[in-house]
Design an enzyme around this catalytic site. Sequence first.
Site, short mmCIF file in Angstrom:
data_model
loop_
_atom_site.label_atom_id
_atom_site.label_comp_id
_atom_site.label_asym_id
_atom_site.label_seq_id
_atom_site.Cartn_x
_atom_site.Cartn_y
_atom_site.Cartn_z
N THR A 103 0.83 -1.21 0.00
CA THR A 103 0.00 0.00 0.00
C THR A 103 0.86 1.26 0.00
O THR A 103 0.39 2.32 -0.39
CB THR A 103 -0.91 0.04 1.24
OG1 THR A 103 -0.12 -0.32 2.38
CG2 THR A 103 -2.07 -0.93 1.13
N GLY A 122 17.46 -9.20 3.29
CA GLY A 122 16.67 -9.87 2.27
C GLY A 122 15.53 -10.71 2.82
O GLY A 122 15.02 -11.59 2.13
N GLY A 160 12.75 -9.22 4.31
CA GLY A 160 11.56 -8.38 4.43
C GLY A 160 11.50 -7.62 5.73
O GLY A 160 10.47 -7.07 6.10
N SER A 196 16.49 -4.45 6.25
CA SER A 196 17.86 -4.14 6.66
C SER A 196 18.41 -2.99 5.86
O SER A 196 19.23 -2.21 6.36
CB SER A 196 18.75 -5.38 6.48
OG SER A 196 18.88 -5.72 5.12
N SER A 197 17.96 -2.84 4.61
CA SER A 197 18.53 -1.77 3.77
C SER A 197 18.15 -0.39 4.33
O SER A 197 18.99 0.50 4.40
CB SER A 197 18.09 -1.90 2.32
OG SER A 197 16.69 -1.86 2.19
N ASP A 225 9.64 1.95 4.93
CA ASP A 225 10.79 1.36 5.63
C ASP A 225 11.65 2.43 6.28
O ASP A 225 12.07 2.31 7.42
CB ASP A 225 11.64 0.55 4.64
CG ASP A 225 10.85 -0.55 3.97
OD1 ASP A 225 9.73 -0.83 4.44
OD2 ASP A 225 11.34 -1.11 2.98
N TYR A 271 8.38 -7.47 -8.11
CA TYR A 271 8.02 -6.31 -7.29
C TYR A 271 7.77 -5.07 -8.17
O TYR A 271 6.74 -4.41 -8.05
CB TYR A 271 9.12 -6.02 -6.27
CG TYR A 271 8.90 -4.78 -5.43
CD1 TYR A 271 8.07 -4.82 -4.32
CD2 TYR A 271 9.52 -3.58 -5.75
CE1 TYR A 271 7.87 -3.68 -3.54
CE2 TYR A 271 9.33 -2.44 -4.99
CZ TYR A 271 8.51 -2.50 -3.88
OH TYR A 271 8.31 -1.38 -3.13
P1 ADP Z 1 15.87 -6.01 3.10
O1 ADP Z 1 14.50 -6.56 2.92
O2 ADP Z 1 16.57 -6.65 4.24
O3 ADP Z 1 15.89 -4.52 3.14
P2 ADP Z 1 17.33 -5.55 0.67
O4 ADP Z 1 17.70 -6.44 -0.45
O5 ADP Z 1 16.52 -4.34 0.39
O6 ADP Z 1 16.67 -6.47 1.78
O7 ADP Z 1 18.68 -5.02 1.36
C1 ADP Z 1 19.68 -5.92 1.77
C2 ADP Z 1 21.05 -5.31 1.50
O8 ADP Z 1 21.33 -4.26 2.45
C3 ADP Z 1 22.20 -6.29 1.70
O9 ADP Z 1 22.41 -7.05 0.51
C4 ADP Z 1 23.36 -5.37 1.98
O10 ADP Z 1 23.90 -4.82 0.80
C5 ADP Z 1 22.69 -4.25 2.77
N1 ADP Z 1 22.84 -4.52 4.22
C6 ADP Z 1 21.89 -4.92 5.08
N2 ADP Z 1 22.39 -5.09 6.33
C7 ADP Z 1 23.71 -4.81 6.24
C8 ADP Z 1 24.81 -4.81 7.18
N3 ADP Z 1 24.64 -5.16 8.45
N4 ADP Z 1 26.03 -4.45 6.73
C9 ADP Z 1 26.21 -4.10 5.44
N5 ADP Z 1 25.23 -4.09 4.52
C10 ADP Z 1 24.00 -4.44 4.89
MG MG Z 2 15.20 -3.26 1.60
#
Ligand code: ADP
Ligand code: MG
Length: 394
Positions: free
Chosen positions: A53, A138, A140, A143-144, A188, A237
């Site tokens: 959404t 990765g 969901g 982390s990004s 996010d 996506y």
């Molecule tokens: P998510 O759903 O977790 O956001 P994304 O594919 O959007 O998945 O983002 C994941 C990417 O973010 C990883 O491949 C890496 O490049 C970066 N990332 C996430 N956590 C870390 C970390 N602790 N240190 C360095 N890079 C990270």
């Molecule tokens: Mg992400």
Amino acid sequence: MILAALPTRKPGTGNPVTIERRSLQQTFENAFHREPEVLSEAPGRVNLIGEHTDYNEGFVLPIAIDRTVAVAAAPGAGRTVRAYSVDFDARDEWRIDAPRRTGREWRDYVRAVAWALLDAGYELRGVDLAIAGDVPPGSGLSSSAALEIAVAGALCSVADISVQPERLALICQKAENQFVGVQSGVMDQLAAACSRAGHALLIDCRSLDRDFVALPGEIVIIVVDSKVPRRLGETPYNQRREECAAAAQELGVSSLREAAIGDIEGLREPLKRRARHVVSENQRVLEAVDALRSRNLARLGELMYESHASLRDGFGVSTPELDLLVELASRTTGVFGARLTGAGFGGCTVNLVERDAVAGFEAGVVERDRERTGSPATMLICKAVDGLRIYSLG
Ligand code: ADP
Ligand code: MG
């Protein structure tokens, strides 16, 4: 050094985090042979309800969780940025004035944030950064965005820049959209920047209006990671985003937020199914907020199951693994509701569970899933934490 608009605390007074602050400081010292001055932390998030959404200008209800990306930082020599990723055990070095894409994992997220801050007119300075996180990438849990917001907090702190967390979130969204090239919505980054401990964060993605919704003490939020990896660049996506945009265009509205359920009957498939999900999901988020506020957890749970079914059948983003996890949850005592969370195509489920039913949840969902399929799924009991936290060290 650190400015008032960003919440600044002494170490040890904020939310407990699983990353050892002291060990990150030590890592920084080993990497750069000096002491860090600032620690910037941003959480991952789980979206309780309101999926797909955000980019349709609708409603979402994320919770910032006690999984974090932390950045230790100190002003650098001249205009040089030196970055060290603990988790990748890798370094990067570049000029702050001209961040360029590398096409290599974590580096572009850091560079993207600098690029977007420069693009927004802020004057940055050279900096040393050590980065560590425990948000599973990765899955969901975003982390990004945690990485982006934590890096943004660090870059702003060392350059004496004062930015409201909401603005930082928009800058980091632009970084991810335009520099990294992932068309994520704004949820996010807002969750990572603006959340409050003990609360979910209702966001109106059209106006960016936000409201905190207290989480009742008698429930816990459990995330189950299906361990099916999800890479947004390789999934439909962006296709779903295009379908939503096409549906809005055919309806003559600026976004699906403006559409009512009665409007979409004339749409062709699959646009009709996609639009029906988005329009009904917006309604479910608002109902979920009412249910939380009136402590009607049974109703909240029903809305979560309805959301999952709509994502599975209408929006087409579930997987057999996620469907099974939700089904097992629905048959387990003490579970109010469950659904896939995040963009789908793998990743996690979010489960609303009675506080004293956690052991039964593990047996009924995670262990049963393992017995039936050999699945490596794991569970994470989440605490709702604050968004961006910046600590001055020393
Ligand atoms: P998510 O759903 O977790 O956001 P994304 O594919 O959007 O998945 O983002 C994941 C990417 O973010 C990883 O491949 C890496 O490049 C970066 N990332 C996430 N956590 C870390 C970390 N602790 N240190 C360095 N890079 C990270
Ligand atoms: Mg992400």
